[in-house]
Design a protein around this motif. Sequence first.
Motif, mmCIF file in Angstrom:
data_model
loop_
_atom_site.group_PDB
_atom_site.id
_atom_site.type_symbol
_atom_site.label_atom_id
_atom_site.label_comp_id
_atom_site.label_asym_id
_atom_site.label_seq_id
_atom_site.Cartn_x
_atom_site.Cartn_y
_atom_site.Cartn_z
ATOM 1 N N GLU A 16 -13.019 15.235 -2.852
ATOM 2 C CA GLU A 16 -12.703 13.532 -2.300
ATOM 3 C C GLU A 16 -12.032 12.775 -3.544
ATOM 4 O OE1 GLU A 16 -12.591 10.010 0.045
ATOM 5 O OE2 GLU A 16 -12.855 12.404 0.568
ATOM 6 N N ARG A 17 -12.410 13.012 -4.809
ATOM 7 C CA ARG A 17 -11.836 12.108 -5.709
ATOM 8 C C ARG A 17 -10.262 12.616 -6.061
ATOM 9 N NH1 ARG A 17 -15.422 14.071 -9.883
ATOM 10 N NH2 ARG A 17 -17.326 13.287 -9.128
ATOM 11 N N ARG A 18 -10.171 14.099 -6.027
ATOM 12 C CA ARG A 18 -8.775 14.468 -6.314
ATOM 13 C C ARG A 18 -7.922 14.029 -4.903
ATOM 14 N NH1 ARG A 18 -5.710 18.058 -3.670
ATOM 15 N NH2 ARG A 18 -7.515 19.152 -2.667
ATOM 16 N N ARG A 19 -8.423 13.902 -3.721
ATOM 17 C CA ARG A 19 -7.644 13.396 -2.666
ATOM 18 C C ARG A 19 -7.295 11.753 -2.972
ATOM 19 N NH1 ARG A 19 -8.060 10.286 1.464
ATOM 20 N NH2 ARG A 19 -10.658 10.246 1.430
ATOM 21 N N LEU A 20 -8.271 11.214 -3.286
ATOM 22 C CA LEU A 20 -7.965 9.662 -3.653
ATOM 23 C C LEU A 20 -7.014 9.282 -4.829
ATOM 24 C CD1 LEU A 20 -11.622 8.403 -3.508
ATOM 25 C CD2 LEU A 20 -9.936 7.726 -1.956
ATOM 26 N N GLU A 21 -7.219 10.663 -5.835
ATOM 27 C CA GLU A 21 -6.068 10.391 -6.959
ATOM 28 C C GLU A 21 -4.712 10.661 -6.356
ATOM 29 O OE1 GLU A 21 -7.392 13.158 -9.828
ATOM 30 O OE2 GLU A 21 -8.990 11.791 -10.524
ATOM 31 N N GLU A 22 -4.560 11.521 -5.601
ATOM 32 C CA GLU A 22 -3.333 12.180 -4.757
ATOM 33 C C GLU A 22 -2.742 10.700 -4.164
ATOM 34 O OE1 GLU A 22 -3.762 15.668 -2.930
ATOM 35 O OE2 GLU A 22 -3.987 16.891 -4.817
ATOM 36 N N ASP A 23 -3.707 10.219 -3.174
ATOM 37 C CA ASP A 23 -3.450 9.154 -2.594
ATOM 38 C C ASP A 23 -2.716 7.852 -3.235
ATOM 39 O OD1 ASP A 23 -4.076 10.446 -0.122
ATOM 40 O OD2 ASP A 23 -5.787 9.419 0.159
ATOM 41 N N GLU A 24 -3.467 7.894 -4.387
ATOM 42 C CA GLU A 24 -2.978 6.625 -5.341
ATOM 43 C C GLU A 24 -1.702 6.782 -6.068
ATOM 44 O OE1 GLU A 24 -2.906 3.069 -7.686
ATOM 45 O OE2 GLU A 24 -4.129 3.659 -5.573
ATOM 46 N N ILE A 25 -1.493 8.230 -6.518
ATOM 47 C CA ILE A 25 -0.212 8.567 -6.884
ATOM 48 C C ILE A 25 0.964 8.401 -5.889
ATOM 49 C CG2 ILE A 25 1.143 10.827 -7.702
ATOM 50 C CD1 ILE A 25 -1.571 11.588 -8.939
ATOM 51 N N TRP A 26 0.798 8.953 -4.614
ATOM 52 C CA TRP A 26 1.652 8.726 -3.456
ATOM 53 C C TRP A 26 2.012 7.264 -3.153
ATOM 54 C CZ3 TRP A 26 5.111 11.147 -0.951
ATOM 55 C CH2 TRP A 26 5.520 10.732 0.291
ATOM 56 N N ARG A 27 0.926 6.376 -3.473
ATOM 57 C CA ARG A 27 1.124 5.066 -3.081
ATOM 58 C C ARG A 27 1.856 4.172 -3.931
ATOM 59 N NH1 ARG A 27 -0.577 0.417 -4.641
ATOM 60 N NH2 ARG A 27 -1.960 1.264 -6.102
ATOM 61 N N GLN A 28 1.556 4.493 -5.338
ATOM 62 C CA GLN A 28 2.570 4.345 -6.259
ATOM 63 C C GLN A 28 4.085 4.801 -6.416
ATOM 64 O OE1 GLN A 28 0.378 4.801 -10.257
ATOM 65 N NE2 GLN A 28 -1.324 3.741 -9.570
ATOM 66 N N MET A 29 4.054 5.840 -5.928
ATOM 67 C CA MET A 29 5.363 6.258 -5.716
ATOM 68 C C MET A 29 6.185 5.653 -4.683
ATOM 69 S SD MET A 29 6.466 10.489 -5.524
ATOM 70 C CE MET A 29 6.261 10.593 -3.740
ATOM 71 N N VAL A 30 5.486 5.468 -3.471
ATOM 72 C CA VAL A 30 6.142 4.866 -2.550
ATOM 73 C C VAL A 30 6.423 3.219 -2.863
ATOM 74 C CG1 VAL A 30 5.887 4.014 -0.114
ATOM 75 C CG2 VAL A 30 5.247 6.251 -0.623
ATOM 76 N N ASN A 31 5.597 2.692 -3.635
ATOM 77 C CA ASN A 31 5.833 1.382 -4.001
ATOM 78 C C ASN A 31 6.929 1.411 -4.901
ATOM 79 O OD1 ASN A 31 3.784 0.277 -2.548
ATOM 80 N ND2 ASN A 31 2.496 0.142 -4.156
#
Length: 145
Positions: A16-31
């Motif tokens: 779950e932590r890994r998924r949240l980190e990946e989601d955050e990386i993805w969100r920052q990249m999209v931004n």
Amino acid sequence: SSGINAEYGGWRQVEERRRLEEDEIWRQMVNCHQGTMDSYLEEIITRSVSKTADEQARAEIHAKAEKINEIAYDIESRRDRLQSEDIVAALVYSFLLPEVEKETLREEVKKEQRRHILAAHSVIHGQSAEIERERSSSSGTGPES
């Protein structure tokens, strides 16, 4: 069984932590990409508007110049030499005077700005000299001691 559940729960938390980190990386990249795209589009639009405005201004100036030429030729064909010179003088005056007025206004604004700047300097330097005198007299290092 509880050991397996604990192990499975720990594994789920890590996952779950890994998924949240990946989601955050993805969100920052999209931004980041969105910001870059917004800047890029803004630049393109700004250049396009500027180019269009320049072209439109040139077209309007060209149209006015043609109209003035037509009027001048029409008037010229009906006037004698003295009247023609008066017309030329009036046209030159009408073109140059606005520029002269603008330059005069610019000089007046500069003069007014200089006056305000000098007044501000005077106030600032006057206050700093007064503060220095007060500081000197209160510390006993001034001319009075």
